[in-house]
Design an enzyme around this catalytic site. Structure first.
Site, PDB file in Angstrom:
ATOM      1  N   SER A 212       0.855  -1.186   0.000  1.00 20.59           N
ATOM      2  CA  SER A 212       0.000   0.000   0.000  1.00 20.59           C
ATOM      3  C   SER A 212       0.886   1.229   0.000  1.00 20.59           C
ATOM      4  O   SER A 212       2.100   1.136   0.176  1.00 20.59           O
ATOM      5  CB  SER A 212      -0.913   0.006   1.223  1.00 20.59           C
ATOM      6  OG  SER A 212      -0.231   0.603   2.303  1.00 20.59           O
ATOM      7  N   LYS A 213       0.246   2.376  -0.184  1.00 22.98           N
ATOM      8  CA  LYS A 213       1.046   3.596  -0.306  1.00 22.98           C
ATOM      9  C   LYS A 213       1.784   3.929   0.987  1.00 22.98           C
ATOM     10  O   LYS A 213       2.727   4.704   0.982  1.00 22.98           O
ATOM     11  CB  LYS A 213       0.188   4.771  -0.761  1.00 22.98           C
ATOM     12  CG  LYS A 213      -0.946   5.124   0.176  1.00 22.98           C
ATOM     13  CD  LYS A 213      -1.616   6.402  -0.323  1.00 22.98           C
ATOM     14  CE  LYS A 213      -2.664   6.901   0.628  1.00 22.98           C
ATOM     15  NZ  LYS A 213      -3.945   6.180   0.534  1.00 22.98           N
ATOM     16  N   ARG A 214       1.371   3.313   2.069  1.00 21.58           N
ATOM     17  CA  ARG A 214       2.061   3.554   3.342  1.00 21.58           C
ATOM     18  C   ARG A 214       3.330   2.712   3.490  1.00 21.58           C
ATOM     19  O   ARG A 214       4.151   2.977   4.335  1.00 21.58           O
ATOM     20  CB  ARG A 214       1.113   3.263   4.512  1.00 21.58           C
ATOM     21  CG  ARG A 214       0.045   4.315   4.709  1.00 21.58           C
ATOM     22  CD  ARG A 214      -0.945   3.902   5.766  1.00 21.58           C
ATOM     23  NE  ARG A 214      -1.609   2.640   5.422  1.00 21.58           N
ATOM     24  CZ  ARG A 214      -2.626   2.539   4.571  1.00 21.58           C
ATOM     25  NH1 ARG A 214      -3.111   3.626   4.001  1.00 21.58           N
ATOM     26  NH2 ARG A 214      -3.170   1.384   4.282  1.00 21.58           N
ATOM     27  N   ASP A 215       3.458   1.685   2.665  1.00 20.53           N
ATOM     28  CA  ASP A 215       4.652   0.836   2.801  1.00 20.53           C
ATOM     29  C   ASP A 215       5.887   1.547   2.287  1.00 20.53           C
ATOM     30  O   ASP A 215       5.825   2.306   1.321  1.00 20.53           O
ATOM     31  CB  ASP A 215       4.452  -0.477   2.023  1.00 20.53           C
ATOM     32  CG  ASP A 215       3.453  -1.380   2.705  1.00 20.53           C
ATOM     33  OD1 ASP A 215       3.579  -1.564   3.932  1.00 20.53           O
ATOM     34  OD2 ASP A 215       2.527  -1.864   2.033  1.00 20.53           O
TER      35      ASP A 215
END
Ligand code: GLU
Length: 442
Positions: A212-215
């Site tokens: 995800s974009k948080r990774d």
């Protein structure tokens, strides 16, 4: 499999969110590769029906990221084309026209203000170019226009694929479950169903689940900021779900274009591997022509405060050419090469400890200093002969001089070939640093 004889037209249809994620970039790339492979057209269509998230900034991130990766689009925003506008937010009249067509088939009805599409009741078979045969029955009628009068994703997505004459829909596997709805709509609108190719998900590097974009490492702009080479990142992205035969990993994009077939895309999910990406990036850095390397390195070294904007190109070339074969990413250059540009570099405490364990390094450095002070010719061969002479005179191995000397002139224990380091630093700097080392008592 659905076939099509018309020229290939593929599209990347992002919903701008303000982030350009590895997964989206890979979808764009696979479309781009397929267009190049077939001599077809790569369309960029912005699915910007979510007004809140659709900002100028979100578009800038997307367009810049695509261009940085070299994924230029043949049709779309800023490029133009015969099937525009390429923003869904500007295509309301197109959707209304298609709605009229669909109404004429008798398969649209209203309920609670929303417009529903009446499904066929037949299972839909999708001959997916990646997944193979997928069969799915849509049991329920579904909404195509909300009660506020706006069309929903399934409808606009299919209408645009029809109106833009898209022949191949290459997209993330998360859309596979939507595809039977889409096929129903294509058929109801009397359109040819495109070839579908659902590409595998990208899993996060550690643990289960989709990246995800948080990774960490998920956003293209992070790689831009870290001075990754776009060609290297693009090469790595190709390997997320596709691979050339014979276990090759690093190959020029022209060759990838030639080899790229939808049928070679893996069914299995791909796992993001930042180390492999770093390795590929380093390989690309090591293979750059020296002028190109200098062009990339200069801003990195200037921004780190190591080089003046107008610093000599010759000196930069000299530094880079002796160190290129040991380089990693461009972002490691300030640490790796800082001592060529400033006397004020960091020292590696472990190396200091190591040289002091083996007796007093100052004595060795002093012997070398005396010999080097009277050496005129600072070429590698002459430096090597000089230091060999110093070692022989005191009955020591040359090895016991090299680490203390390297540490005294650079603060580290590894780097480019040592005699090359001395040559490029030049006599004045070498003498000054050896003196400083001795004066400080090491
Ligand atoms: N806007 C959709 C997305 O970003 C596109 C789906 C498709 O490619 O058909 O997921």
């Amino acid at each position: 499999m659905a076939t099509t004889s018309s020229p290939v037209r593929v599209r990347f249809a992002p919903s701008p969110t303000g982030f350009f994620h590895i997964g989206s970039a890979r979808t764009a790339l696979f479309n781009w590769l397929y267009a190049k492979h077939t001599g077809g057209t790569f369309v960029l269509r912005v699915e910007d029906t979510d007004k809140e998230r659709n900002t100028e900034e979100a578009l800038r991130v997307l367009f810049e990221g695509m261009r940085w990766l070299g994924l230029d689009w043949d049709e779309g925003p800023e490029a133009g084309g015969n099937y525009g506008p390429y923003f869904q937010s500007q295509r309301a009249d197109v959707y209304d026209n298609y709605l009229e067509k669909l109404k004429a088939t008798g398969r649209v009805y209203e309920q609670d203000g929303a417009l529903y599409f009446k499904v066929s009741g037949e299972p839909q078979v999708i001959e997916d170019a990646v997944r193979g045969r997928v069969e799915r029955l849509e049991e329920k009628d579904f909404v195509i226009y909300r009660s506020n009068g706006t069309p929903v994703f399934h409808f606009v997505n299919v209408v645009d694929d029809i109106a833009m004459k898209i022949t191949h829909v290459i997209r993330g596997e998360d859309h596979l479950s939507n595809t039977s709805k889409h096929v129903e709509l294509f058929k109801a609108l009397g359109a040819e169903v495109p070839v579908f190719a659902h590409i595998p998900l990208i899993l996060k590097s550690n643990g289960p689940g989709k990246m995800s974009k948080r990774d960490e490492g998920a956003l293209i702009e992070d790689y831009q900021k870290r001075s990754f080479l776009p060609d290297a990142l693009r090469n790595y992205l190709c390997l997320l779900g596709w691979s050339p035969k014979e276990d090759r990993e690093i190959l020029p994009v022209g060759e990838i274009i030639e080899l790229f077939e939808l049928s070679d895309i893996n069914k299995n999910n791909a796992r993001f591997d930042e180390q492999k990406l770093a390795h590929i990036n380093a390989e690309y850095v090591r293979q750059l022509p020296i002028e190109t390397l200098a062009w990339h390195a200069r801003p990195v070294l200037t921004e780190a405060g190591l080089m003046a904007e107008d610093a000599s190109e010759d000196f930069l070339h000299a530094v880079l050419s002796i160190s290129q074969e040991k380089m990693r990413g461009l972002d490691s250059l300030p640490e790796f090469l800082g001592y060529f540009f400033t006397d004020d570099y960091a020292e590696d405490a472990k190396v200091r400890e190591k040289i002091f364990k083996k007796g007093d390094p100052c004595a060795r450095v002093q012997e070398a200093l005396m010999a080097l002070e009277s050496l005129e010719d600072f070429s590698e061969a002459s430096l090597e002969a000089c230091l060999q002479g110093v070692a022989e005179a005191s009955g020591e191995k040359i090895g016991s001089y090299l680490l203390p000397l390297r540490f005294a002139v650079s603060g580290v224990g590894v780097g480019p070939s040592f005699y090359s380091v001395l040559r490029v630093l030049g006599k004045d700097i070498v003498i000054r640093r050896l003196q400083r080392f001795i004066q400080a008592g090491g």
